[in-house]
Design a protein around this motif. Structure first.
Motif, PDB file in Angstrom:
ATOM      1  N   GLY A 132       0.780  -1.225   0.000  1.00 17.71           N
ATOM      2  CA  GLY A 132       0.000   0.000   0.000  1.00 17.71           C
ATOM      3  C   GLY A 132       0.810   1.272   0.000  1.00 17.71           C
ATOM      4  N   LEU A 133       2.104   1.167   0.240  1.00 16.06           N
ATOM      5  CA  LEU A 133       2.948   2.360   0.258  1.00 16.06           C
ATOM      6  C   LEU A 133       4.286   1.997  -0.368  1.00 16.06           C
ATOM      7  CD1 LEU A 133       3.004   5.337   1.188  1.00 16.06           C
ATOM      8  CD2 LEU A 133       4.099   4.546   3.286  1.00 16.06           C
ATOM      9  N   ALA A 134       4.352   2.086  -1.694  1.00 14.73           N
ATOM     10  CA  ALA A 134       5.527   1.586  -2.399  1.00 14.73           C
ATOM     11  C   ALA A 134       6.040   2.538  -3.466  1.00 14.73           C
ATOM     12  CB  ALA A 134       5.209   0.231  -3.027  1.00 14.73           C
ATOM     13  N   GLN A 135       5.441   3.716  -3.586  1.00  9.42           N
ATOM     14  CA  GLN A 135       5.982   4.725  -4.494  1.00  9.42           C
ATOM     15  C   GLN A 135       5.798   6.085  -3.846  1.00  9.42           C
ATOM     16  OE1 GLN A 135       3.855   4.150  -8.131  1.00  9.42           O
ATOM     17  NE2 GLN A 135       2.052   5.219  -7.419  1.00  9.42           N
ATOM     18  N   LEU A 136       6.639   7.036  -4.246  1.00 16.80           N
ATOM     19  CA  LEU A 136       6.689   8.311  -3.531  1.00 16.80           C
ATOM     20  C   LEU A 136       5.367   9.067  -3.573  1.00 16.80           C
ATOM     21  CD1 LEU A 136      10.262   9.647  -4.379  1.00 16.80           C
ATOM     22  CD2 LEU A 136       9.426   8.706  -2.225  1.00 16.80           C
ATOM     23  N   SER A 137       4.635   8.976  -4.671  1.00 16.16           N
ATOM     24  CA  SER A 137       3.379   9.724  -4.753  1.00 16.16           C
ATOM     25  C   SER A 137       2.354   9.249  -3.733  1.00 16.16           C
ATOM     26  CB  SER A 137       2.790   9.655  -6.166  1.00 16.16           C
ATOM     27  OG  SER A 137       2.433   8.331  -6.499  1.00 16.16           O
ATOM     28  N   SER A 138       2.490   8.009  -3.247  1.00 12.80           N
ATOM     29  CA  SER A 138       1.553   7.518  -2.243  1.00 12.80           C
ATOM     30  C   SER A 138       1.761   8.181  -0.886  1.00 12.80           C
ATOM     31  CB  SER A 138       1.679   5.998  -2.105  1.00 12.80           C
ATOM     32  OG  SER A 138       1.237   5.356  -3.289  1.00 12.80           O
ATOM     33  N   CYS A 139       2.867   8.895  -0.711  1.00 11.77           N
ATOM     34  CA  CYS A 139       3.092   9.675   0.510  1.00 11.77           C
ATOM     35  C   CYS A 139       2.308  10.987   0.480  1.00 11.77           C
ATOM     36  CB  CYS A 139       4.572   9.987   0.685  1.00 11.77           C
ATOM     37  SG  CYS A 139       5.645   8.551   0.821  1.00 11.77           S
ATOM     38  N   VAL A 140       1.793  11.371  -0.707  1.00 10.12           N
ATOM     39  CA  VAL A 140       1.100  12.653  -0.874  1.00 10.12           C
ATOM     40  C   VAL A 140      -0.356  12.512  -0.455  1.00 10.12           C
ATOM     41  CG1 VAL A 140       0.396  14.415  -2.538  1.00 10.12           C
ATOM     42  CG2 VAL A 140       2.656  13.341  -2.727  1.00 10.12           C
ATOM     43  N   SER A 141      -0.787  13.352   0.478  1.00  5.99           N
ATOM     44  CA  SER A 141      -2.166  13.282   0.976  1.00  5.99           C
ATOM     45  C   SER A 141      -3.026  14.453   0.511  1.00  5.99           C
ATOM     46  CB  SER A 141      -2.169  13.221   2.508  1.00  5.99           C
ATOM     47  OG  SER A 141      -1.534  14.361   3.057  1.00  5.99           O
ATOM     48  N   GLU A 142      -2.406  15.471  -0.062  1.00  6.09           N
ATOM     49  CA  GLU A 142      -3.169  16.623  -0.568  1.00  6.09           C
ATOM     50  C   GLU A 142      -2.359  17.327  -1.651  1.00  6.09           C
ATOM     51  OE1 GLU A 142      -4.115  21.024   1.118  1.00  6.09           O
ATOM     52  OE2 GLU A 142      -4.960  19.396   2.346  1.00  6.09           O
ATOM     53  N   MET A 143      -3.057  17.826  -2.669  1.00  6.31           N
ATOM     54  CA  MET A 143      -2.421  18.614  -3.728  1.00  6.31           C
ATOM     55  C   MET A 143      -3.220  19.874  -3.981  1.00  6.31           C
ATOM     56  SD  MET A 143      -1.622  15.857  -6.749  1.00  6.31           S
ATOM     57  CE  MET A 143      -1.359  14.125  -6.382  1.00  6.31           C
ATOM     58  N   LYS A 144      -2.515  20.962  -4.223  1.00  4.82           N
ATOM     59  CA  LYS A 144      -3.128  22.173  -4.758  1.00  4.82           C
ATOM     60  C   LYS A 144      -2.618  22.346  -6.176  1.00  4.82           C
ATOM     61  CE  LYS A 144      -3.799  24.755  -0.448  1.00  4.82           C
ATOM     62  NZ  LYS A 144      -3.493  26.016   0.291  1.00  4.82           N
ATOM     63  N   LEU A 145      -3.539  22.507  -7.120  1.00  4.59           N
ATOM     64  CA  LEU A 145      -3.144  22.615  -8.512  1.00  4.59           C
ATOM     65  C   LEU A 145      -4.001  23.625  -9.253  1.00  4.59           C
ATOM     66  CD1 LEU A 145      -4.590  19.650 -10.547  1.00  4.59           C
ATOM     67  CD2 LEU A 145      -4.886  19.736  -8.081  1.00  4.59           C
ATOM     68  N   ILE A 146      -3.470  24.042 -10.396  1.00  2.00           N
ATOM     69  CA  ILE A 146      -4.185  24.932 -11.312  1.00  2.00           C
ATOM     70  C   ILE A 146      -4.601  24.111 -12.526  1.00  2.00           C
ATOM     71  CG2 ILE A 146      -4.108  27.063 -12.635  1.00  2.00           C
ATOM     72  CD1 ILE A 146      -3.745  27.481  -9.638  1.00  2.00           C
ATOM     73  N   THR A 147      -5.873  24.113 -12.848  1.00  2.00           N
ATOM     74  CA  THR A 147      -6.371  23.347 -13.990  1.00  2.00           C
ATOM     75  C   THR A 147      -5.943  24.004 -15.298  1.00  2.00           C
ATOM     76  OG1 THR A 147      -8.456  24.542 -14.241  1.00  2.00           O
ATOM     77  CG2 THR A 147      -8.392  22.765 -12.599  1.00  2.00           C
ATOM     78  N   PRO A 148      -6.063  23.306 -16.429  1.00  2.00           N
ATOM     79  CA  PRO A 148      -5.724  23.909 -17.723  1.00  2.00           C
ATOM     80  C   PRO A 148      -6.544  25.161 -18.029  1.00  2.00           C
ATOM     81  CG  PRO A 148      -5.874  21.535 -17.935  1.00  2.00           C
ATOM     82  CD  PRO A 148      -6.378  21.870 -16.569  1.00  2.00           C
ATOM     83  N   GLY A 150      -7.151  27.397 -15.762  1.00  2.00           N
ATOM     84  CA  GLY A 150      -6.683  28.436 -14.854  1.00  2.00           C
ATOM     85  C   GLY A 150      -7.384  28.496 -13.516  1.00  2.00           C
ATOM     86  N   LYS A 151      -8.107  27.447 -13.141  1.00  2.00           N
ATOM     87  CA  LYS A 151      -8.835  27.448 -11.876  1.00  2.00           C
ATOM     88  C   LYS A 151      -8.037  26.730 -10.786  1.00  2.00           C
ATOM     89  CE  LYS A 151     -13.445  27.583 -14.000  1.00  2.00           C
ATOM     90  NZ  LYS A 151     -14.764  26.899 -14.112  1.00  2.00           N
ATOM     91  N   GLN A 152      -8.122  27.273  -9.563  1.00  2.00           N
ATOM     92  CA  GLN A 152      -7.479  26.632  -8.415  1.00  2.00           C
ATOM     93  C   GLN A 152      -8.283  25.416  -7.996  1.00  2.00           C
ATOM     94  OE1 GLN A 152      -4.807  26.262  -6.500  1.00  2.00           O
ATOM     95  NE2 GLN A 152      -4.973  27.647  -4.756  1.00  2.00           N
ATOM     96  N   MET A 153      -7.593  24.348  -7.613  1.00  2.00           N
ATOM     97  CA  MET A 153      -8.258  23.110  -7.226  1.00  2.00           C
ATOM     98  C   MET A 153      -7.484  22.467  -6.084  1.00  2.00           C
ATOM     99  SD  MET A 153      -9.213  19.954  -9.784  1.00  2.00           S
ATOM    100  CE  MET A 153     -10.264  18.600  -9.284  1.00  2.00           C
ATOM    101  N   ILE A 154      -8.186  21.971  -5.080  1.00  2.00           N
ATOM    102  CA  ILE A 154      -7.567  21.264  -3.951  1.00  2.00           C
ATOM    103  C   ILE A 154      -8.132  19.856  -3.904  1.00  2.00           C
ATOM    104  CG2 ILE A 154      -7.189  21.220  -1.467  1.00  2.00           C
ATOM    105  CD1 ILE A 154      -7.590  24.237  -1.417  1.00  2.00           C
ATOM    106  N   VAL A 155      -7.254  18.869  -3.895  1.00  2.00           N
ATOM    107  CA  VAL A 155      -7.669  17.464  -3.868  1.00  2.00           C
ATOM    108  C   VAL A 155      -7.011  16.788  -2.673  1.00  2.00           C
ATOM    109  CG1 VAL A 155      -7.728  15.275  -5.129  1.00  2.00           C
ATOM    110  CG2 VAL A 155      -7.850  17.445  -6.381  1.00  2.00           C
ATOM    111  N   THR A 156      -7.802  16.052  -1.896  1.00  2.00           N
ATOM    112  CA  THR A 156      -7.292  15.331  -0.738  1.00  2.00           C
ATOM    113  C   THR A 156      -7.561  13.842  -0.885  1.00  2.00           C
ATOM    114  OG1 THR A 156      -9.318  15.406   0.591  1.00  2.00           O
ATOM    115  CG2 THR A 156      -7.905  17.363   0.656  1.00  2.00           C
ATOM    116  N   GLU A 157      -7.080  13.067   0.084  1.00  2.00           N
ATOM    117  CA  GLU A 157      -7.271  11.617   0.039  1.00  2.00           C
ATOM    118  C   GLU A 157      -8.730  11.207   0.187  1.00  2.00           C
ATOM    119  OE1 GLU A 157      -3.392   9.287   1.518  1.00  2.00           O
ATOM    120  OE2 GLU A 157      -4.308  10.540   3.081  1.00  2.00           O
TER     121      GLU A 157
END
Length: 447
Positions: A132-148, A150-157
């Protein structure tokens, strides 16, 4: 605001030419919507780059805009079980800052120049301790990103399915500018080594993979040797850094990267190279365990790439069939050398990766795997070797990655990922219908 810099003409440290028309140095994430919106000022495709760690053209510029996120380098918040940081922070800086506070990431990679933006959205399998925890991205529990758009977006587990897709989206669904990663109290790690010929490794294989701990392998097809490096968490152990660790640390950080570019040019004869590798293996054969903290095995490459040129290519194979795979790989390397007089001039690496379904394109999505990573300094013959090696790996049921598997072809991707490719393609087309974030590399592999 962003600042424009001269378009680079040379290749990066992996030997890959990016060829953007425009390179921007991003000074603050608030400028990202404007960059995405102004298609005339900032031509398509728009691709983010942190440390340029990837071994492929996944951040290729294609005459478009490359955005350097290196200035987004602030660690924003330390918590008891999390850390919040900007996308341009290098893993080595984060790990060192955590260690000062008695914390660490659940997984610590060998090379520290990876940016957190890359950690969040790429496939980076690691020698893992548990399912269940075998690659670095699985350590990420939340991301803030800008969509194509231009909108802000927050995604959590809590948004499990969306997070799974984003963790291997390679910047095709949006631009990540901030991440939250899980952390834990810092724990000593005991490291032991054993060196076996292939026949003995095969006989011991079940006990090797069923024993606790993380596994790394150092594979030498022409000397018929596999060095097994086992890492075991041990809260009660006292940290020691003497003897074998000093040898291992020096070899893995200095000798192996230089072996092709410096030593390899002198020891051109295969027999002399084999002698040096045999000496390394004898040094690692000691049964004395070494205990250290995970951040101490991390290495950060020199800023002048030519001083430690190290390229590799990664495929992952089902764990159960790995001894047979190694026998086939040894035969492949010897046959290839006999026909073409070429052999990769660095030791092949490997990691045991537990099953991890935390990202859509996880190499261990269907079950535990062990990687195989031929390595080189990029000398003449390397690129041709990889073309044949990829066909060899795909034919034996291997799974590639988009950022670490060089010379990858659409048929390799389709065979390995099947319906997951179709799912991702449909989602990407809905998310970015104007293909603002898609370059020719992903257009070729994913459509």
């Amino acid at each position: 605001m962003v600042s424009k810099v001269t378009r680079p003409h040379g290749a990066d440290s992996s030997g890959i030419y990016r060829r953007p028309r425009l390179v921007l140095k991003l000074k603050r994430f608030e400028d990202l919507p404007s960059v995405l919106a102004k298609t005339k000022s900032y031509p398509t495709p728009v691709r983010m780059v942190g440390a340029d760690y990837s071994q492929t053209r996944c951040v290729g510029g294609d005459g478009g805009t490359t955005v350097d996120t290196g200035a987004l380098d602030k660690i924003l918040e330390f918590g008891e079980n999390f850390v919040r940081a900007q996308a341009g922070v290098r893993v080595v800086a984060l790990v060192q800052a955590l260690a000062e506070r008695g914390l660490e990431l659940p997984l610590t990679p060998e090379m520290g120049q990876i940016s957190l933006g890359a950690v969040a959205v790429t496939t980076l399998p690691q020698a893992s301790y548990e399912m269940g925890l075998a690659q670095l991205s699985s350590c990420v529990s939340e991301m803030k990103l800008i969509t194509p758009q231009g909108k802000q977006m927050i995604v959590t587990e809590r948004e499990k399915d969306l997070m799974r897709v984003l963790r291997s989206s390679f910047g095709l669904l949006g631009v990540v500018h901030e991440v939250v990663l899980r952390v834990r109290p810092i724990t000593p790690v005991k490291i032991d080594y054993q060196v076996w010929p292939l026949k003995e490794f095969t006989a011991r294989f079940n006990s090797v993979v069923n024993a606790p701990g993380a596994l790394r392998l150092h594979i030498s097809p022409f000397t018929d040797k596999i060095t097994v490096e086992r890492r075991t968490l041990d809260e009660s152990a006292s940290v020691t850094r003497s003897g074998i660790w000093q040898v291992r640390n020096s070899v893995m950080r200095n000798v192996l990267p230089a072996f092709g570019s410096t030593v390899g040019s002198v020891l051109a004869a295969p027999g002399l190279r084999a002698g040096l590798l045999s000496g390394m293996q004898r040094a690692l054969r000691s049964k004395r365990g070494v205990v250290l903290y995970a951040h101490e095995w991390m290495r950060d490459m020199p800023s002048e790439a030519w001083k430690a040129r190290h390229t590799y290519s990664l495929w992952a194979f089902p764990q159960a069939d790995y001894p047979r795979l190694l026998a086939e790989y040894f035969a492949f390397c010897k046959s290839y050398y006999k026909e073409h007089r070429y052999r990769p001039n660095l030791v092949s690496g490997a990691n045991r990766v537990h099953q991890d379904r935390g990202s859509l394109f996880s190499v261990s999505y269907s079950g535990p795997v062990i990687t195989l990573e031929p390595s080189s300094n990029g000398e003449q013959g390397w690129d041709d070797f990889l073309i044949d090696f990829n066909d060899f790996a795909a034919g034996l049921g291997g799974t590639p990655t988009f950022n670490q598997t060089r010379a990858l072809q659409p048929e390799h991707v389709a065979k390995s990922f099947g319906d997951r490719v179709k799912l991702f393609r449909a989602l990407r087309q809905r998310t970015d219908p104007l293909n603002r974030l898609r370059n020719s590399y992903f257009a070729h592999l994913l459509g």
